[in-house]
Scaffold this motif. Structure first.
Motif, PDB file in Angstrom:
ATOM      1  N   SER A 134       0.990  -1.143   0.114  1.00  0.00           N
ATOM      2  CA  SER A 134      -0.127   0.046   0.000  1.00  0.00           C
ATOM      3  C   SER A 134       1.083   1.398   0.202  1.00  0.00           C
ATOM      4  CB  SER A 134      -1.033   0.132   1.126  1.00  0.00           C
ATOM      5  OG  SER A 134      -1.271   0.985   1.453  1.00  0.00           O
ATOM      6  N   LEU A 152      -4.894  10.902  -5.739  1.00  0.00           N
ATOM      7  CA  LEU A 152      -4.798  10.033  -4.712  1.00  0.00           C
ATOM      8  C   LEU A 152      -3.790  10.395  -3.829  1.00  0.00           C
ATOM      9  CD1 LEU A 152      -5.045   7.136  -3.563  1.00  0.00           C
ATOM     10  CD2 LEU A 152      -3.567   6.318  -5.311  1.00  0.00           C
ATOM     11  N   GLU A 155      -5.218  11.884  -0.912  1.00  0.00           N
ATOM     12  CA  GLU A 155      -5.965  10.908  -0.325  1.00  0.00           C
ATOM     13  C   GLU A 155      -5.085  10.148   0.844  1.00  0.00           C
ATOM     14  OE1 GLU A 155      -9.001   8.397  -2.171  1.00  0.00           O
ATOM     15  OE2 GLU A 155      -8.949   9.800  -3.744  1.00  0.00           O
ATOM     16  N   ARG A 159      -5.142   9.945   4.661  1.00  0.00           N
ATOM     17  CA  ARG A 159      -5.070   8.709   5.276  1.00  0.00           C
ATOM     18  C   ARG A 159      -4.006   8.406   6.489  1.00  0.00           C
ATOM     19  NH1 ARG A 159      -7.288   3.503   3.639  1.00  0.00           N
ATOM     20  NH2 ARG A 159      -8.829   4.739   2.647  1.00  0.00           N
ATOM     21  N   GLN A 206      -5.273  -3.604   6.576  1.00  0.00           N
ATOM     22  CA  GLN A 206      -6.192  -3.074   5.695  1.00  0.00           C
ATOM     23  C   GLN A 206      -6.005  -3.950   4.417  1.00  0.00           C
ATOM     24  OE1 GLN A 206      -6.210   1.442   4.635  1.00  0.00           O
ATOM     25  NE2 GLN A 206      -4.707   0.734   3.430  1.00  0.00           N
ATOM     26  N   GLN A 271     -15.213  -0.896  -5.960  1.00  0.00           N
ATOM     27  CA  GLN A 271     -13.905  -0.001  -5.757  1.00  0.00           C
ATOM     28  C   GLN A 271     -13.156   0.498  -6.799  1.00  0.00           C
ATOM     29  OE1 GLN A 271     -11.672  -0.876  -2.087  1.00  0.00           O
ATOM     30  NE2 GLN A 271     -12.454  -2.860  -2.235  1.00  0.00           N
ATOM     31  N   ARG A 274      -8.015   3.582  -7.587  1.00  0.00           N
ATOM     32  CA  ARG A 274      -7.384   4.753  -6.817  1.00  0.00           C
ATOM     33  C   ARG A 274      -7.560   3.871  -5.081  1.00  0.00           C
ATOM     34  NH1 ARG A 274     -11.876   7.408  -6.718  1.00  0.00           N
ATOM     35  NH2 ARG A 274     -12.759   8.075  -4.846  1.00  0.00           N
ATOM     36  N   ARG A 275      -8.589   3.482  -4.820  1.00  0.00           N
ATOM     37  CA  ARG A 275      -8.863   2.515  -3.508  1.00  0.00           C
ATOM     38  C   ARG A 275      -8.096   1.186  -3.689  1.00  0.00           C
ATOM     39  NH1 ARG A 275     -12.127   5.107   0.186  1.00  0.00           N
ATOM     40  NH2 ARG A 275     -13.324   6.505  -0.413  1.00  0.00           N
ATOM     41  N   LEU A 278      -4.752   2.307  -2.723  1.00  0.00           N
ATOM     42  CA  LEU A 278      -4.399   2.522  -1.228  1.00  0.00           C
ATOM     43  C   LEU A 278      -4.537   1.607  -0.375  1.00  0.00           C
ATOM     44  CD1 LEU A 278      -4.207   4.988   0.575  1.00  0.00           C
ATOM     45  CD2 LEU A 278      -6.552   5.338   0.296  1.00  0.00           C
ATOM     46  N   ASN A 279      -5.719   0.679  -0.690  1.00  0.00           N
ATOM     47  CA  ASN A 279      -6.093  -0.377   0.235  1.00  0.00           C
ATOM     48  C   ASN A 279      -5.137  -1.475   0.126  1.00  0.00           C
ATOM     49  OD1 ASN A 279      -7.852   1.292   1.468  1.00  0.00           O
ATOM     50  ND2 ASN A 279      -9.589   0.394   0.359  1.00  0.00           N
TER      51      ASN A 279
END
Length: 451
Positions: A134, A152, A155, A159, A206, A271, A274-275, A278-279
């Motif tokens: 990640s 991102l 973001e 986060r 995550q 999703q 970009r998620r 990230l995740n």
């Protein structure tokens, strides 16, 4: 996902003793025989564990069956469902609570019932199936460098701030959650673990957590042995990890046939990439949920602000409205009607504005020209923020020297640029179709803001 489906033929694959230990641990604790095994995929000198079919499977076969008592959820962590809901509502997220639990369990070493599971999570270190962690764990400067121009970046930084804020709350939870910590004779969390270690644990959890549907709130976030990130996530697969109440186990029924040794895929939910990056540290091609936000804000200084807001409220819209740009979908239906209304300069033109997409039409040549030119300029400005071209992204993706982080970043940037470029091309097409050259576009007195 075609690239992932060819993984076993494109890469060297070997069975690992570590995976046998994890599966043996499951069987020793009452799990049935699994339809998956773990393979070590060796790619460009790096190894990665992946869940693959242990035998030939047909659509509908259960590849994964993990009993309830071998799944880590908040009700098990806190031994009190009401306490779990209180903590996650007022203090910490579910992910932070699960992270803290595993960090203390890890201190127990081989004495922990979760030893084999934690050992595999440590080995994976939150890496997705593409070998990238990640971005929460990327080296300093890599997020800004590899993802330059992407929304991102903001973001990720937000986060990270959230994780730091939760870390500051850990000691409060320590004193509240006696059922969690009575078995751990260690220091309070912020003395036992540094922020860096907590962030690493958070990212690993995550990347591994499963969002179960149709279960109590205290069970909705679950850590499932042999699940992700060992299990490959796909944006187009139909198979889902689900909770079977009668069997009291988490199951995965495959949605197609698999040959022995082929990586198993599960749906990652709706999703965007970009998620996913990230995740989970992954980017999937042909993701139908990819989108780019475009926000339009009407200025309070606009003399017609109140009148425009009244019209927008009739259509359940606000004076700050976000639209989603998608690949190969053209412009969002309401975007141009909204911008036409936003750029109205007088009450007469406002009367002509309509937000009914079935009958929306330009208000005037001048208004339309202002709308289209502002939109085109904004979209092009966003494209210009990227430091690489699409061709350069392609070179990075196919490079034998670029690392996994560079490659997943380039994949995401290429998708974002395709969405923006498509919107630019559609806007320029509309500008080109305006044949009225007698109207000169004036700078708008209405400072409508796009972001």
């Amino acid at each position: 996902m075609r690239r992932q489906r060819r993984i076993s033929s494109a890469l060297a694959v070997t069975e690992t003793a570590r995976s046998e230990q994890l599966i043996q641990w499951l069987q020793d604790h009452g799990a049935p025989e699994q339809g998956v095994s773990i393979k070590e995929v060796v790619q460009e000198g790096n190894s990665l564990d992946v869940s693959v079919a242990a035998r030939d499977l047909q659509a509908g076969d259960l590849a994964l069956r993990i009993p309830d008592h071998l799944v880590i959820t908040l009700d098990r962590v806190f031994e009190d469902e009401s306490l779990a809901e209180l903590l996650t509502t007022d203090k910490l997220s579910e992910l932070a609570c699960l992270t803290l639990y595993l960090m203390y369990e890890k201190k127990n070493g081989r004495q922990s019932v979760w030893y084999e599971f934690i050992k595999e999570l440590d080995r994976i270190q939150g890496r997705g199936q593409m070998g990238a962690k990640s971005p929460l764990l990327w080296d300093e400067g890599q997020v800004d460098e590899y993802l330059a121009g992407s929304p991102l970046v903001a973001e990720i930084k937000e986060r990270l701030k959230g994780i730091e804020k939760e870390y500051a709350e850990l000691d409060t939870v320590w004193f509240m959650a006696g059922s969690l910590f009575k078995s751990y004779p260690y220091d309070v969390p912020t003395e036992a673990f540094s922020l860096k270690l907590f962030r690493q644990g958070f990212a690993a959890v995550q990347a591994s957590v499963v969002h179960l549907q149709g279960v109590p709130l205290s069970k909705r976030f679950a850590l499932v042995p042999l699940g992700p990130p060992l299990l490959s996530y796909s944006s187009t697969a139909k198979a889902m990890l689900t909770y079977n109440r009668e069997a009291k186990e988490v199951q995965l029924a495959v949605d197609r046939s698999y040959t022995k040794g082929e990586p198993i895929e599960a749906w990652c939910g709706p999703q965007p990439n970009r998620r996913l990056l990230l995740n989970y540290g992954i980017v999937t091609d042909n993701n139908p949920h990819d989108k780019m936000a475009l926000t339009v804000t009407l200025p309070h200084a606009d003399p017609l602000f109140q009148a425009k807001r009244a019209v927008l409220q009739q259509h359940n819209l606000s004076t700050q409205q976000t639209f989603q740009l998608q690949r190969d979908k053209g412009l969002p239906d309401l975007l141009l009607p909204y911008l036409r209304l936003a750029h109205c300069r007088d009450a007469d033109s406002l009367k002509l504005a309509t937000l009914d997409t079935c009958c929306s039409a330009p208000i005037s040549p001048e208004n339309e020209r202002t709308v289209l030119h502002q939109l085109a300029a904004h979209l092009q400005e966003r494209l210009d923020r990227y430091k690489t071209t699409c061709e350069e992204d392609d070179e990075i993706i196919s490079s034998s020297t670029a690392g996994p982080r560079q490659k997943v970043a380039a994949r995401l940037l290429r998708i974002e640029k395709a969405i923006l470029r498509g919107a630019v091309e559609e806007t320029m097409r509309l500008i080109g179709s305006d044949r009225d050259e007698s109207v000169q576009t004036k700078s708008s007195k209405v400072a409508v803001r796009l972001s």
